[in-house]
Design a protein around this motif. Structure first.
Motif, PDB file in Angstrom:
ATOM      1  N   ALA A 188       6.277   7.872   6.523  1.00 31.69           N
ATOM      2  CA  ALA A 188       6.194   7.483   7.906  1.00 31.69           C
ATOM      3  C   ALA A 188       6.547   8.675   8.795  1.00 31.69           C
ATOM      4  O   ALA A 188       7.477   9.401   8.524  1.00 31.69           O
ATOM      5  N   ILE A 236       6.880   2.007   5.380  1.00 26.02           N
ATOM      6  CA  ILE A 236       7.426   1.527   6.657  1.00 26.02           C
ATOM      7  C   ILE A 236       8.726   0.762   6.424  1.00 26.02           C
ATOM      8  O   ILE A 236       9.673   0.859   7.209  1.00 26.02           O
ATOM      9  N   CYS A 290       3.187   2.309   1.987  1.00 25.81           N
ATOM     10  CA  CYS A 290       3.192   2.999   3.282  1.00 25.81           C
ATOM     11  C   CYS A 290       4.583   3.467   3.697  1.00 25.81           C
ATOM     12  O   CYS A 290       4.712   4.282   4.590  1.00 25.81           O
ATOM     13  N   ALA A 320       2.142  -8.630  13.255  1.00 23.89           N
ATOM     14  CA  ALA A 320       2.355  -8.841  11.816  1.00 23.89           C
ATOM     15  C   ALA A 320       2.938  -7.569  11.218  1.00 23.89           C
ATOM     16  O   ALA A 320       2.235  -6.760  10.631  1.00 23.89           O
ATOM     17  N   GLY A 321       4.227  -7.360  11.392  1.00 19.24           N
ATOM     18  CA  GLY A 321       4.848  -6.153  10.856  1.00 19.24           C
ATOM     19  C   GLY A 321       4.642  -4.966  11.781  1.00 19.24           C
ATOM     20  O   GLY A 321       4.070  -5.087  12.864  1.00 19.24           O
ATOM     21  N   GLN A 322       5.141  -3.837  11.345  1.00 19.64           N
ATOM     22  CA  GLN A 322       5.053  -2.630  12.155  1.00 19.64           C
ATOM     23  C   GLN A 322       3.642  -2.059  12.126  1.00 19.64           C
ATOM     24  O   GLN A 322       2.853  -2.372  11.249  1.00 19.64           O
ATOM     25  N   VAL A 349      10.227  -8.109   7.622  1.00 19.23           N
ATOM     26  CA  VAL A 349       9.810  -8.211   9.024  1.00 19.23           C
ATOM     27  C   VAL A 349       8.946  -7.000   9.389  1.00 19.23           C
ATOM     28  O   VAL A 349       7.959  -7.112  10.117  1.00 19.23           O
ATOM     29  N   ALA A 350       9.299  -5.833   8.850  1.00 21.45           N
ATOM     30  CA  ALA A 350       8.577  -4.603   9.191  1.00 21.45           C
ATOM     31  C   ALA A 350       7.270  -4.459   8.427  1.00 21.45           C
ATOM     32  O   ALA A 350       6.344  -3.792   8.892  1.00 21.45           O
ATOM     33  N   CYS A 351       7.166  -5.069   7.259  1.00 18.08           N
ATOM     34  CA  CYS A 351       6.008  -4.831   6.379  1.00 18.08           C
ATOM     35  C   CYS A 351       4.700  -5.280   7.034  1.00 18.08           C
ATOM     36  O   CYS A 351       4.570  -6.427   7.428  1.00 18.08           O
ATOM     37  N   PRO A 352       3.712  -4.375   7.177  1.00 17.41           N
ATOM     38  CA  PRO A 352       2.442  -4.771   7.776  1.00 17.41           C
ATOM     39  C   PRO A 352       1.536  -5.507   6.796  1.00 17.41           C
ATOM     40  O   PRO A 352       0.473  -5.968   7.173  1.00 17.41           O
ATOM     41  N   SER A 353       1.947  -5.604   5.536  1.00 16.77           N
ATOM     42  CA  SER A 353       1.061  -6.204   4.532  1.00 16.77           C
ATOM     43  C   SER A 353       1.598  -7.518   3.984  1.00 16.77           C
ATOM     44  O   SER A 353       1.129  -7.987   2.948  1.00 16.77           O
ATOM     45  N   ASN A 354       2.594  -8.096   4.657  1.00 13.54           N
ATOM     46  CA  ASN A 354       3.155  -9.386   4.234  1.00 13.54           C
ATOM     47  C   ASN A 354       3.685  -9.394   2.806  1.00 13.54           C
ATOM     48  O   ASN A 354       3.563 -10.387   2.094  1.00 13.54           O
ATOM     49  N   HIS A 363       3.065   4.252  12.975  1.00 12.88           N
ATOM     50  CA  HIS A 363       3.955   4.881  12.000  1.00 12.88           C
ATOM     51  C   HIS A 363       3.251   5.959  11.182  1.00 12.88           C
ATOM     52  O   HIS A 363       3.882   6.735  10.494  1.00 12.88           O
ATOM     53  N   PHE A 364       1.928   5.970  11.228  1.00 15.98           N
ATOM     54  CA  PHE A 364       1.163   6.976  10.483  1.00 15.98           C
ATOM     55  C   PHE A 364       0.580   8.013  11.432  1.00 15.98           C
ATOM     56  O   PHE A 364      -0.174   8.872  11.025  1.00 15.98           O
ATOM     57  N   GLY A 385       6.843  -9.483  12.743  1.00 18.90           N
ATOM     58  CA  GLY A 385       6.969 -10.119  11.434  1.00 18.90           C
ATOM     59  C   GLY A 385       6.350 -11.501  11.404  1.00 18.90           C
ATOM     60  O   GLY A 385       6.729 -12.346  10.616  1.00 18.90           O
ATOM     61  N   HIS A 416      -5.503  -4.950   8.776  1.00 16.05           N
ATOM     62  CA  HIS A 416      -5.957  -6.314   8.459  1.00 16.05           C
ATOM     63  C   HIS A 416      -6.542  -7.049   9.664  1.00 16.05           C
ATOM     64  O   HIS A 416      -6.630  -8.272   9.644  1.00 16.05           O
ATOM     65  N   ILE A 448       0.832  -1.208   0.000  1.00 17.33           N
ATOM     66  CA  ILE A 448       0.000   0.000   0.000  1.00 17.33           C
ATOM     67  C   ILE A 448       0.867   1.259   0.000  1.00 17.33           C
ATOM     68  O   ILE A 448       0.390   2.342   0.272  1.00 17.33           O
TER      69      ILE A 448
END
Lengths: 415, 408
Positions: free
Chosen positions: B245, A20, A18, B33-35, A70-75, B39-40, B270, B311, A16
């Protein structure tokens, strides 16, 4: 392809935008010439899918640390997208230097047969400067010492015959490092697993996991090694043995890079390939084995989370095991890249980036001044030892030292 | 792996629950599941934006709103506790639960806020600014900040402004790559000597301005550089949020997760929790992608996975689901009812979320799970943007649930 939701395996259309990932990219932080994981990964991919000429050679700066993933919130598998693009589009062909660095097993075989000479020679300043000038291997680096006796040789002479005595069996993927540079690590694993009642077998004709070949552009050679390894792993699993490794990068490569980058499916055996610390942790947690530690053991340990164990999420197994040792004083370190990224940091053009990336970690280690830094990755070990002078050990070696071997064998009913 | 409490989701609400539980001595793991959406975050948090006195306004919210389940007294109590815990973690905020302050936004508007990070200048009133003349400063090549919007907003409120673009040679290399000239990358460079160079440039340009308004691009991992810059500049600096970010948002996330870990918590990032194992109406364990057959067992679980953006909720073709456990969701049945065609009209989907009992326990087929709690934006009945309640719901529900678990 996840057809139901129209999602490709690397999830690139899930991005998306973002940004991050860029916050956590160690290379972005030190090198503005690197386009950053979002741009190099999913953004660039949209263009590359249209026309390969959009491929940017600056993707070579990516460390393949996977901290973006690891950081990605969207896999989104950002690191995979970048590595796959390098494999598919890069026009850069491997230099002699890259071939030498990538063939860790061939070099290891040659070097271990002449270890004293090779080690002494590689430490000489003039030799380092020649290697720097001719091969662009940075002169600050010292090649890891080669052992005069390979782990495999030791195992066949000293250990193999006794393994059948143990009621349960595992197979050990020792990797190049334990075989050529640090056979003691392999010996330590055999000692610990034996005490827990497990016999240790080698894999049939183990090859290098291939990580250095993949990152140096020798993909076909990596695929040949990978196929050989998968077939040996399948054989072990078919015979009822789980496969354990002491290197986090070997483990990660076999489990995840084989299918994601080399296109080799491993679904049938993936769950049977584990890091040794995870394997042992599970035995303890499920009360299938017991560890007894020496009462006089004292050690101040700082644990460094290597990038590929961070990606697997498995540092919790290594840290939990180490923290079971009563004599340990635990000094936590923030999870961050040390900068070496395998063979990456050996190259002259990358040396300064490598050191800049690791700088804060080195500072912190020097402040804490532990007896030992522990990490599951051998190249992190070289980097941290060179940059801080603090010795670095695999958790399995610390476990082996702290273990009361007799008492542990007794507790597990091993004669 | 065995914990007292396992929290799914590592954003503001998951972290606040985790910190409250860990400091009370619990063994806690957060799986994220990720950051997170922090961050926003602008760096200002809202409790209730619809009234000058938020606690009075809360009483007017509909019965299904998470605040109504808490009741005004608990909202007040946990709102106070939020500020204390943030301070304890090392995050300085200004603002009070009794009365909103105001903040000047990057598009030149004035909005109410409950707590603002120290980067920002809290305003007493929505109609008047404390300055007559200010300097709006941007860095050359930085495209995620719009001085003309800021100036126009200032002019509407009768404040004169001039715009200065600061060129720093130390940022030239970064500028070469337009995609990487971002707030977080700039913040990494603005330290030590470079920060001093920026301060000098600002002092040269400030003239008779009473304050400097500039993008929040200082102090990524700690607020030290932000305070240093303020000390070195002759007039007060009011930072304004940037496009994500967000530097103050990232800093808040890093500070909270590191405090949670200092308290002994395990922060596993993650990784995706994929399913739960239920026995007799209790959640016994959860499984994740990374840990495969090594399950996370706990006495209590908290789901803090957020709304659609993170999500925590997923809109499929014809239904809205909570993807991990398949918990009951409050949502309209027909897809056409989910949204209003006018973008600015009230959007029904924004209030969708988990159905839960009065103790925020989500349900499966109408039956609450005995030891699973939901906190933050995944809860049904809130319209966070319209009401200005996002931050407050995240932290007050999180701290309430932590107390419920501790007092079980």
């Amino acid at each position: 392809m996840n057809k139901h939701n129209n999602i490709s395996p690397n999830g690139f259309e899930q991005c998306i935008k973002c940004t991050i990932c860029t916050v956590y990219c160690p290379m972005t932080a030190v090198n503005p010439d690197y386009p950053g994981p979002k741009q190099a990964g999913p953004d660039g991919e949209r263009y590359r899918l249209k026309k390969p000429l959009f491929y940017d050679e600056a993707l070579k700066y990516c460390l393949n640390c996977k901290r973006c993933e690891v950081a990605c919130p969207s896999n989104v598998r950002i690191g995979d997208i970048i590595q796959a693009a390098r494999i598919k589009y890069s026009k850069h062909s491997p230099k002699l230097r890259d071939v030498i660095l990538a063939n860790t097993d061939f070099m290891g075989t040659v070097a271990t047969t002449m270890a004293p000479i090779v080690n002494a020679t590689l430490r000489l300043k003039p030799v380092k400067h020649v290697m720097d000038a001719v091969l662009a291997i940075d002169h600050h680096r010292t090649f890891p010492s080669y052992a005069s006796q390979r782990f495999e040789t030791w195992y066949r002479k000293e250990a193999a015959a006794k393994q059948a005595e143990y009621p349960k069996q595992v197979s050990y993927f020792h990797g190049c490092y334990a075989n050529y540079n640090n056979p003691q690590l392999g010996k330590d694993l055999v000692k610990v697993l034996n005490a827990l009642g497990y016999g240790v077998q080698l894999l049939e004709k183990e090859r290098c996991c291939g990580v250095a070949k993949i990152s140096n552009g020798l993909v076909e050679a990596a695929r040949r090694d990978a196929k050989r390894n998968l077939s040996a792993i399948r054989q072990a699993v078919a015979e009822g043995r789980e496969v354990v490794a002491t290197s986090s990068t070997c483990t990660f490569t076999i489990r995840d890079e084989y299918p994601h980058l080399l296109g080799l499916e491993n679904d049938d055996v993936r769950s049977q390939i584990s890091l040794a610390t995870r394997f042992i942790y599970r035995l303890i947690e499920e009360r299938k084995a017991k560890l007894v530690f020496r009462k006089d053991f004292r050690l101040r340990v700082a644990y460094h989370t290597a990038c590929h164990i961070e990606r697997m999420g498995w540092s919790i197994y290594s840290t939990s095991l180490l923290r079971m040792i009563p004599g340990i004083e635990w000094l936590p370190l923030e999870s961050q890249c040390c900068g070496i990224a395998g063979t990456y940091g050996f190259k002259r053009e990358n040396y300064n980036f490598s050191q800049a990336i690791g700088e804060k970690l080195f500072q912190r280690i020097k402040e804490l001044n532990p007896d030992v830094v522990s990490t599951d990755c051998e190249t992190c070990k070289w980097q941290i030892e060179m940059s801080t002078s603090v010795p670095v050990e695999n958790p399995i070696s610390i476990l082996a030292r702290a273990l009361d071997e007799e008492a542990t064998r007794e507790a597990n009913g091993v004669k | 792996m065995r914990y007292d409490t396992v929290i799914i989701g590592g954003g503001l609400s998951g972290l606040m629950s985790g910190i409250a539980l860990a400091r009370a001595g619990q063994q806690v793991a957060i799986i994220s599941a990720g950051q997170s959406a922090l961050h926003f975050s602008s760096g200002s948090f809202e409790l209730y934006g619809g009234a000058e006195h938020p606690l009075e306004g809360i009483a007017t919210l509909p019965a299904e709103h998470p605040y109504q389940k808490l009741g005004v007294e608990r909202v007040a109590h946990y709102a106070e506790q939020t500020q204390e815990l943030l301070r304890e973690a090392g995050i300085q905020t200004t603002g009070s639960t009794a009365r909103n302050h105001y903040r000047f936004t990057p598009i030149g508007m004035v909005k109410p806020a409950w707590l603002s990070l120290a980067d920002y200048t809290p305003l007493e009133s929505a109609d008047a600014l404390p300055w007559r003349r200010v300097l709006v400063a941007n860095l050359e090549g930085y495209l995620d900040f719009f001085p003309s919007f800021v100036s126009a907003g200032l002019a509407r409120l009768g404040v004169e402004s001039s715009v200065a673009t600061i060129s720093l040679p130390q940022l030239e290399h970064l500028r070469k790559s337009t995609t990487e000239m971002r707030a977080t990358n700039i913040a990494r460079i603005l330290e030590g000597d470079v920060l001093r160079a920026l301060a000098e440039a600002l002092n040269e340009r400030v003239g008779d301005a009473e304050a400097i308004l500039m993008p929040a691009v200082v102090g990524l991992k700690s607020d030290k550089a932000m305070f240093e810059l303020r000390e070195q500049v002759s007039v007060p600096i009011c930072f304004l949020p940037t496009m994500p970010a967000s530097v103050p948002g990232v800093r808040t996330q890093l500070t909270l997760s590191s405090y949670f870990q200092q308290l002994g918590g395990a922060y596993l990032i993650g990784d995706n929790v994929v399913r739960g194992n239920f026995e007799d109406g209790r959640l016994v364990s959860v499984r994740s992608n990374n840990h495969e057959d090594v399950e996370f067992r706990a006495d209590n679980f908290i789901i803090a996975t957020g709304s659609f953006f993170s999500h925590g909720l997923v809109a499929e073709t014809n239904r809205i689901v909570e993807p991990i456990f398949g918990l009951d969701v409050e949502a309209d049945e027909q897809r056409t009812q989910w949204y209003a065609k006018d973008l600015y009209a009230r959007q029904p989907y924004m209030s969708y979320g988990l159905r839960s009992d009065d103790r925020f326990r989500p349900m499966i087929e109408g039956r609450p799970i005995e030891n699973l709690y939901a906190v933050g934006s995944i809860l049904a009945g809130q319209r966070a943007i319209e009401e200005g309640t996002g931050g407050g719901v995240a932290t007050t529900t999180a701290l309430y649930v932590a107390d419920l678990i501790l007092n079980r």
